[in-house]
Write a protein that holds these residues in place. Structure first.
Motif, PDB file in Angstrom:
ATOM      1  N   THR A  57       0.798  -1.231   0.000  1.00  0.00           N
ATOM      2  CA  THR A  57       0.000   0.000   0.000  1.00  0.00           C
ATOM      3  C   THR A  57       0.829   1.278   0.000  1.00  0.00           C
ATOM      4  OG1 THR A  57      -0.138  -0.092   2.431  1.00  0.00           O
ATOM      5  CG2 THR A  57      -1.934  -1.121   1.178  1.00  0.00           C
ATOM      6  N   GLN A  58       2.091   1.202   0.403  1.00  0.00           N
ATOM      7  CA  GLN A  58       2.904   2.412   0.481  1.00  0.00           C
ATOM      8  C   GLN A  58       3.676   2.657  -0.817  1.00  0.00           C
ATOM      9  OE1 GLN A  58       3.079   0.498   3.793  1.00  0.00           O
ATOM     10  NE2 GLN A  58       1.313   1.817   4.061  1.00  0.00           N
ATOM     11  N   LYS A  59       4.218   3.865  -0.929  1.00  0.00           N
ATOM     12  CA  LYS A  59       4.984   4.230  -2.118  1.00  0.00           C
ATOM     13  C   LYS A  59       6.190   5.080  -1.729  1.00  0.00           C
ATOM     14  CE  LYS A  59       1.940   8.198  -2.864  1.00  0.00           C
ATOM     15  NZ  LYS A  59       1.102   7.880  -1.684  1.00  0.00           N
ATOM     16  N   ILE A  60       7.083   5.250  -2.687  1.00  0.00           N
ATOM     17  CA  ILE A  60       8.256   6.097  -2.511  1.00  0.00           C
ATOM     18  C   ILE A  60       8.012   7.406  -3.244  1.00  0.00           C
ATOM     19  CG2 ILE A  60      10.706   6.348  -3.066  1.00  0.00           C
ATOM     20  CD1 ILE A  60      10.938   3.288  -2.690  1.00  0.00           C
ATOM     21  N   THR A  78      11.632   5.498 -13.232  1.00  0.00           N
ATOM     22  CA  THR A  78      12.405   4.257 -13.342  1.00  0.00           C
ATOM     23  C   THR A  78      11.908   3.227 -12.328  1.00  0.00           C
ATOM     24  OG1 THR A  78      14.377   5.398 -14.156  1.00  0.00           O
ATOM     25  CG2 THR A  78      14.706   3.232 -13.164  1.00  0.00           C
ATOM     26  N   LEU A  79      11.745   3.633 -11.079  1.00  0.00           N
ATOM     27  CA  LEU A  79      11.259   2.695 -10.059  1.00  0.00           C
ATOM     28  C   LEU A  79       9.904   2.125 -10.443  1.00  0.00           C
ATOM     29  CD1 LEU A  79      13.592   3.862  -8.216  1.00  0.00           C
ATOM     30  CD2 LEU A  79      12.011   3.540  -6.321  1.00  0.00           C
ATOM     31  N   THR A  80       9.004   2.984 -10.891  1.00  0.00           N
ATOM     32  CA  THR A  80       7.670   2.528 -11.252  1.00  0.00           C
ATOM     33  C   THR A  80       7.725   1.515 -12.395  1.00  0.00           C
ATOM     34  OG1 THR A  80       6.682   4.625 -10.544  1.00  0.00           O
ATOM     35  CG2 THR A  80       5.400   3.279 -12.068  1.00  0.00           C
ATOM     36  N   SER A  81       8.590   1.757 -13.374  1.00  0.00           N
ATOM     37  CA  SER A  81       8.652   0.864 -14.532  1.00  0.00           C
ATOM     38  C   SER A  81       9.216  -0.498 -14.181  1.00  0.00           C
ATOM     39  CB  SER A  81       9.491   1.501 -15.653  1.00  0.00           C
ATOM     40  OG  SER A  81      10.869   1.513 -15.328  1.00  0.00           O
ATOM     41  N   VAL A  82      10.017  -0.578 -13.099  1.00  0.00           N
ATOM     42  CA  VAL A  82      10.597  -1.867 -12.708  1.00  0.00           C
ATOM     43  C   VAL A  82       9.958  -2.418 -11.433  1.00  0.00           C
ATOM     44  CG1 VAL A  82      12.778  -1.476 -13.894  1.00  0.00           C
ATOM     45  CG2 VAL A  82      12.549  -0.753 -11.517  1.00  0.00           C
ATOM     46  N   GLY A  83       8.718  -1.999 -11.158  1.00  0.00           N
ATOM     47  CA  GLY A  83       7.919  -2.690 -10.155  1.00  0.00           C
ATOM     48  C   GLY A  83       7.758  -2.057  -8.799  1.00  0.00           C
ATOM     49  N   THR A  84       8.371  -0.891  -8.555  1.00  0.00           N
ATOM     50  CA  THR A  84       8.228  -0.239  -7.256  1.00  0.00           C
ATOM     51  C   THR A  84       7.435   1.058  -7.412  1.00  0.00           C
ATOM     52  OG1 THR A  84      10.332  -1.131  -6.439  1.00  0.00           O
ATOM     53  CG2 THR A  84       9.440   0.785  -5.297  1.00  0.00           C
ATOM     54  N   PRO A  85       6.221   1.152  -6.862  1.00  0.00           N
ATOM     55  CA  PRO A  85       5.418   2.369  -7.004  1.00  0.00           C
ATOM     56  C   PRO A  85       6.155   3.594  -6.465  1.00  0.00           C
ATOM     57  CG  PRO A  85       4.081   0.572  -6.162  1.00  0.00           C
ATOM     58  CD  PRO A  85       5.503   0.094  -6.122  1.00  0.00           C
ATOM     59  N   ALA A  86       6.255   4.617  -7.292  1.00  0.00           N
ATOM     60  CA  ALA A  86       6.967   5.832  -6.900  1.00  0.00           C
ATOM     61  C   ALA A  86       6.403   7.018  -7.662  1.00  0.00           C
ATOM     62  CB  ALA A  86       8.464   5.691  -7.162  1.00  0.00           C
ATOM     63  N   VAL A  87       6.460   8.188  -7.044  1.00  0.00           N
ATOM     64  CA  VAL A  87       6.004   9.423  -7.680  1.00  0.00           C
ATOM     65  C   VAL A  87       7.002  10.525  -7.347  1.00  0.00           C
ATOM     66  CG1 VAL A  87       3.557   8.793  -7.576  1.00  0.00           C
ATOM     67  CG2 VAL A  87       4.583  10.088  -5.692  1.00  0.00           C
ATOM     68  N   SER A  88       6.901  11.631  -8.067  1.00  0.00           N
ATOM     69  CA  SER A  88       7.722  12.812  -7.761  1.00  0.00           C
ATOM     70  C   SER A  88       6.812  13.927  -7.275  1.00  0.00           C
ATOM     71  CB  SER A  88       8.510  13.258  -8.997  1.00  0.00           C
ATOM     72  OG  SER A  88       7.640  13.522 -10.081  1.00  0.00           O
ATOM     73  N   LEU A  89       7.340  14.715  -6.366  1.00  0.00           N
ATOM     74  CA  LEU A  89       6.565  15.804  -5.747  1.00  0.00           C
ATOM     75  C   LEU A  89       7.464  17.026  -5.617  1.00  0.00           C
ATOM     76  CD1 LEU A  89       4.090  16.908  -4.130  1.00  0.00           C
ATOM     77  CD2 LEU A  89       5.133  15.888  -2.086  1.00  0.00           C
ATOM     78  N   HIS A  90       7.118  18.088  -6.298  1.00  0.00           N
ATOM     79  CA  HIS A  90       7.897  19.321  -6.190  1.00  0.00           C
ATOM     80  C   HIS A  90       7.717  19.898  -4.789  1.00  0.00           C
ATOM     81  CE1 HIS A  90       9.457  23.338  -7.022  1.00  0.00           C
ATOM     82  NE2 HIS A  90       9.979  22.838  -8.142  1.00  0.00           N
ATOM     83  N   SER A  91       8.813  20.218  -4.151  1.00  0.00           N
ATOM     84  CA  SER A  91       8.749  20.658  -2.747  1.00  0.00           C
ATOM     85  C   SER A  91       7.922  21.921  -2.566  1.00  0.00           C
ATOM     86  CB  SER A  91      10.168  20.883  -2.205  1.00  0.00           C
ATOM     87  OG  SER A  91      10.916  19.689  -2.251  1.00  0.00           O
ATOM     88  N   THR A  92       7.954  22.823  -3.539  1.00  0.00           N
ATOM     89  CA  THR A  92       7.158  24.046  -3.438  1.00  0.00           C
ATOM     90  C   THR A  92       5.672  23.741  -3.589  1.00  0.00           C
ATOM     91  OG1 THR A  92       8.975  25.369  -4.333  1.00  0.00           O
ATOM     92  CG2 THR A  92       6.770  26.341  -4.402  1.00  0.00           C
ATOM     93  N   GLU A  93       5.331  22.921  -4.589  1.00  0.00           N
ATOM     94  CA  GLU A  93       3.923  22.577  -4.811  1.00  0.00           C
ATOM     95  C   GLU A  93       3.353  21.796  -3.636  1.00  0.00           C
ATOM     96  OE1 GLU A  93       2.162  23.737  -7.235  1.00  0.00           O
ATOM     97  OE2 GLU A  93       3.893  24.721  -8.168  1.00  0.00           O
ATOM     98  N   ALA A  94       4.211  21.038  -2.955  1.00  0.00           N
ATOM     99  CA  ALA A  94       3.743  20.267  -1.799  1.00  0.00           C
ATOM    100  C   ALA A  94       3.157  21.181  -0.732  1.00  0.00           C
ATOM    101  CB  ALA A  94       4.899  19.464  -1.208  1.00  0.00           C
ATOM    102  N   MET A  95       3.712  22.387  -0.616  1.00  0.00           N
ATOM    103  CA  MET A  95       3.256  23.320   0.409  1.00  0.00           C
ATOM    104  C   MET A  95       2.004  24.084  -0.010  1.00  0.00           C
ATOM    105  SD  MET A  95       5.411  22.777   2.797  1.00  0.00           S
ATOM    106  CE  MET A  95       5.181  24.159   3.907  1.00  0.00           C
ATOM    107  N   HIS A  96       1.527  23.798  -1.226  1.00  0.00           N
ATOM    108  CA  HIS A  96       0.340  24.512  -1.723  1.00  0.00           C
ATOM    109  C   HIS A  96      -0.729  23.535  -2.188  1.00  0.00           C
ATOM    110  CE1 HIS A  96       2.144  28.576  -1.621  1.00  0.00           C
ATOM    111  NE2 HIS A  96       3.275  27.911  -1.804  1.00  0.00           N
TER     112      HIS A  96
END
Length: 247
Positions: A57-60, A78-96
């Motif tokens: 249930t968790q992700k990177i 890359t992680l997602t394509s080889v089987g590990t769920p992962a996303v990217s999050l811009h640090s500025t957008e995270a605060m908004h």
């Protein structure tokens, strides 16, 4: 400038490119030697990352700003394509508003070579504060991992673990643009992706399912078919009796 001079200039330019590649290669080699000498810090980070990857249930989540964010975006893909769920999050957008993508049990990996990036420190300060106020069980906490020059930094002080990616210098002595340091971050992240891939025994058939398009998809399907045929032949069955999987 004569054509001959142009040829000479580009010949020198090609040599300079080769020299730069040698320098980047040496940076990666030096990091590998440091890990072999003392891997305790990296092991702590890998334990958290593997624990997250093993969950259903968790992700990177990779976060950063500027070029570090772009590196994180590539590593998440890359992680997602080889089987590990992962996303990217811009640090500025995270605060908004985008902070909602982070769930209990996730592992957030912050990329900041200096360890002093204001936006990243602000995000990790908020995450650290939320974790303390919610008083969650350890397995449901949001794990904070950093990657950069040194854990002895404002960002490092907020992290549960640190991945050291120090370099002696960037490729240019006069302009401190991220080059050697960004290449090393990318190399370490790719190595972690392959480690997790092997850990979950993610193979050609799995990759073909995740990557049906393009030349990589064609090659992966061919390789998966070949491996399946080899396995069937060794077990004494008829390869033609095996029905292909739908992707």
């Amino acid at each position: 400038m004569t054509p001959a001079a142009l040829v000479d200039d580009f010949a020198l330019a090609a040599t300079n490119i080769a020299d730069s590649l040698d320098k980047v290669s040496q940076v990666i080699k030096q990091c590998a030697n440091r890990i072999r000498s003392d891997s305790a810090e990296l092991q702590s980070a890998l334990q958290i990352i593997a624990q997250t990857a093993d969950s259903q249930t968790q992700k990177i989540i990779f976060t950063g700003v500027g070029k570090s964010f772009l590196i994180g975006k590539k590593l998440a893909a890359t992680l997602t394509s080889v089987g590990t769920p992962a996303v990217s999050l811009h640090s500025t957008e995270a605060m908004h508003g985008d902070l909602g993508i982070i769930h209990p049990g996730d592992c957030v990996i912050a990329l900041s070579y200096s360890g002093n990036t204001e936006e990243v420190i602000r995000l990790f300060t908020v995450l650290r504060g939320m974790r303390s106020s919610e008083n969650r069980a350890l397995e449901n906490t949001v794990w904070l991992v950093g990657m950069g020059r040194t854990g002895q930094s404002p960002l490092g002080n907020l992290c549960d673990a640190w991945i050291e990616s120090a370099v002696d210098q960037e490729l240019s002595l006069s302009v401190n643009a991220p080059t050697s340091s960004s290449s090393l971050m990318l190399a370490i992240g790719d190595a972690i992706a392959i480690l997790l891939m092997n850990r979950r025994q993610f193979g050609p058939t799995d990759f073909a399912r995740n990557h049906p398009g393009g030349h990589l998809g064609i090659v992966s399907r061919q390789l998966a078919a070949e491996l399946s045929s080899d396995s069937v032949i060794k077990n004494g069955a008829n390869p033609e009796e095996i029905q292909p999987k739908a992707y």
